[in-house]
Motif scaffolding. Sequence first.
Motif, PDB file in Angstrom:
ATOM      1  N   UNK A  77       0.821  -1.215   0.000  1.00 43.95           N
ATOM      2  CA  UNK A  77       0.000   0.000   0.000  1.00 43.95           C
ATOM      3  C   UNK A  77       0.853   1.263   0.000  1.00 43.95           C
ATOM      4  N   UNK A 121       2.350   1.899  -3.470  1.00 42.83           N
ATOM      5  CA  UNK A 121       1.359   2.433  -4.421  1.00 42.83           C
ATOM      6  C   UNK A 121       1.102   3.912  -4.127  1.00 42.83           C
ATOM      7  N   UNK A 159       1.721   7.079  -6.611  1.00 40.51           N
ATOM      8  CA  UNK A 159       0.692   8.028  -7.051  1.00 40.51           C
ATOM      9  C   UNK A 159       1.188   9.451  -6.853  1.00 40.51           C
ATOM     10  N   UNK A 171      -5.625   4.337  -5.687  1.00 42.06           N
ATOM     11  CA  UNK A 171      -5.948   4.614  -4.279  1.00 42.06           C
ATOM     12  C   UNK A 171      -6.775   3.458  -3.706  1.00 42.06           C
ATOM     13  N   UNK A 231      -6.904   0.327  -4.797  1.00 47.37           N
ATOM     14  CA  UNK A 231      -6.057  -0.870  -4.696  1.00 47.37           C
ATOM     15  C   UNK A 231      -5.167  -0.771  -3.460  1.00 47.37           C
ATOM     16  N   UNK A 232      -4.635   0.423  -3.229  1.00 42.84           N
ATOM     17  CA  UNK A 232      -3.760   0.627  -2.085  1.00 42.84           C
ATOM     18  C   UNK A 232      -4.494   0.381  -0.770  1.00 42.84           C
ATOM     19  N   UNK A 247      -5.411  -3.355  -0.460  1.00 43.92           N
ATOM     20  CA  UNK A 247      -4.287  -4.226  -0.130  1.00 43.92           C
ATOM     21  C   UNK A 247      -3.879  -4.047   1.320  1.00 43.92           C
ATOM     22  N   UNK A 248      -4.049  -2.821   1.828  1.00 40.27           N
ATOM     23  CA  UNK A 248      -3.719  -2.596   3.234  1.00 40.27           C
ATOM     24  C   UNK A 248      -4.626  -3.432   4.136  1.00 40.27           C
ATOM     25  N   UNK A 275      -3.882  -7.256   3.608  1.00 46.05           N
ATOM     26  CA  UNK A 275      -2.627  -7.710   4.203  1.00 46.05           C
ATOM     27  C   UNK A 275      -2.734  -7.764   5.722  1.00 46.05           C
ATOM     28  N   UNK A 276      -3.441  -6.782   6.295  1.00 48.09           N
ATOM     29  CA  UNK A 276      -3.622  -6.775   7.750  1.00 48.09           C
ATOM     30  C   UNK A 276      -4.392  -8.005   8.203  1.00 48.09           C
ATOM     31  N   UNK A 318      -2.200 -11.323   7.787  1.00 47.62           N
ATOM     32  CA  UNK A 318      -1.161 -11.498   8.792  1.00 47.62           C
ATOM     33  C   UNK A 318      -1.783 -11.525  10.185  1.00 47.62           C
ATOM     34  N   UNK A 324      18.929   2.609  12.719  1.00 52.07           N
ATOM     35  CA  UNK A 324      17.788   2.250  11.874  1.00 52.07           C
ATOM     36  C   UNK A 324      16.841   1.314  12.620  1.00 52.07           C
ATOM     37  N   UNK A 380       3.131  -8.226  14.334  1.00 50.65           N
ATOM     38  CA  UNK A 380       2.541  -9.273  13.504  1.00 50.65           C
ATOM     39  C   UNK A 380       3.507 -10.439  13.344  1.00 50.65           C
ATOM     40  N   UNK A 388       5.847 -12.957  11.838  1.00 50.47           N
ATOM     41  CA  UNK A 388       6.681 -12.886  10.645  1.00 50.47           C
ATOM     42  C   UNK A 388       7.437 -11.572  10.521  1.00 50.47           C
ATOM     43  N   UNK A 405      10.029  -8.581  11.529  1.00 47.19           N
ATOM     44  CA  UNK A 405      11.338  -8.610  12.182  1.00 47.19           C
ATOM     45  C   UNK A 405      11.861  -7.202  12.397  1.00 47.19           C
ATOM     46  N   UNK A 463       1.895 -19.811   7.210  1.00 45.92           N
ATOM     47  CA  UNK A 463       2.400 -18.615   6.543  1.00 45.92           C
ATOM     48  C   UNK A 463       3.703 -18.916   5.805  1.00 45.92           C
ATOM     49  N   UNK A 487       3.153 -20.843   2.666  1.00 44.72           N
ATOM     50  CA  UNK A 487       2.638 -19.997   1.597  1.00 44.72           C
ATOM     51  C   UNK A 487       3.770 -19.184   0.976  1.00 44.72           C
ATOM     52  N   UNK A 488       4.658 -18.711   1.833  1.00 46.40           N
ATOM     53  CA  UNK A 488       5.742 -17.859   1.351  1.00 46.40           C
ATOM     54  C   UNK A 488       6.686 -18.623   0.438  1.00 46.40           C
TER      55      UNK A 488
END
Lengths: 185, 147
Positions: free
Chosen positions: A149, A152, A156, B40, B42-43, B46-47, B50-51, B54, B109, B118, B120, B122, B142, B145-146
């Motif tokens: 997300x 993307x 944009x 927008x 799709x973004x 997907x958020x 994905x939430x 996981x 960092x 979540x 997986x 790190x 998980x 699947x990966x």
Amino acid sequence: MRSPGKEPALFGSSRTISRLSLLAAVGIALYVVEGYLPRPVPWTRLGFSNVVVLVALVAFGFREALAVGLLRIVLGSMLSGSLFSPAFLFSLSGGLVSISLMGVIHSQWKHLFGPVGISVFGALGHNVAQFALAYLLYVRKFELLLMTPFVILVSIVMGSAVGAAGCLLLEGMGRIGIGFGEQEV
Amino acid sequence: LTGSAEGSVTTDREQRRVGWGRRLFRLLTPGDVALIAALFVVSAASMVLLRSVLTKGTHCRIVVGDEEVGRYPLSHDRIIEVAGPLGMTTVVIMDGSVRVEDSPCPHRLCVRMGEKRLAGETVACIPNRILISVSGGEEAAFDAFAR
């Protein structure tokens, strides 16, 4: 204009070549200046130098855009000291995918998308290519998808900004009479 | 603007009088607007997706170099001092998440990576050779699947 009977040059007239060089020079300058800007995450760039690739594509064509883009990537990396480093590899792969995608969109769906749309596609291609490369080379982790997300959204925003800048640049080039390649005498 | 209303051809001077915002808006084709709107959507989708894919982690594993130094449940708040080659890295487990509070590494960092909760996810401090990975109940499925 190509004169009849002569072997056609790779990029048309010397006028075109000089304009493409000008675009490449602007792109390199943007690339280097952009490198000095503070960045939230290392390895990332805003991608403003892609504006010259967009302009070259719209005003001249795919081959010309590819030439400008490759010049920008190679010389820009050389000047910022990252030639043939992993950063260069990322820059190159992102650039090639981005230019190819923009070329396809521009040639196939010109009536649908303006420079802004083409640029958003370019930014998306650039980012997806770099993430794919990061996945292949470094982090073979499924969690990289968590960034989708975010990637993307960034595409944009930066794609639109670059597209708008490209539109203004094209308009300005047209106004002072140095735009649109061979058609204009 | 009166001149541009009469004829379809506008001169540079007239075009310059139109505001920047309006001019930028005119640069967008309907396709551009549709593309940006679609991206927008799709973004956002997907958020959400994905939430939900996981799952929340239950434990975290701390590895220094090649050696596992401990496994801690995320349900119990605590502060752990982990010794690496550069010195002590402070790891905080709080409210079901784990984060690096303080680290002797130069760019920090790992501190900026924030909290992870979540399965997986790190946090890594490469200079100090510390890897903290969150694991949870769904981890086996998980991983399958990966691969």
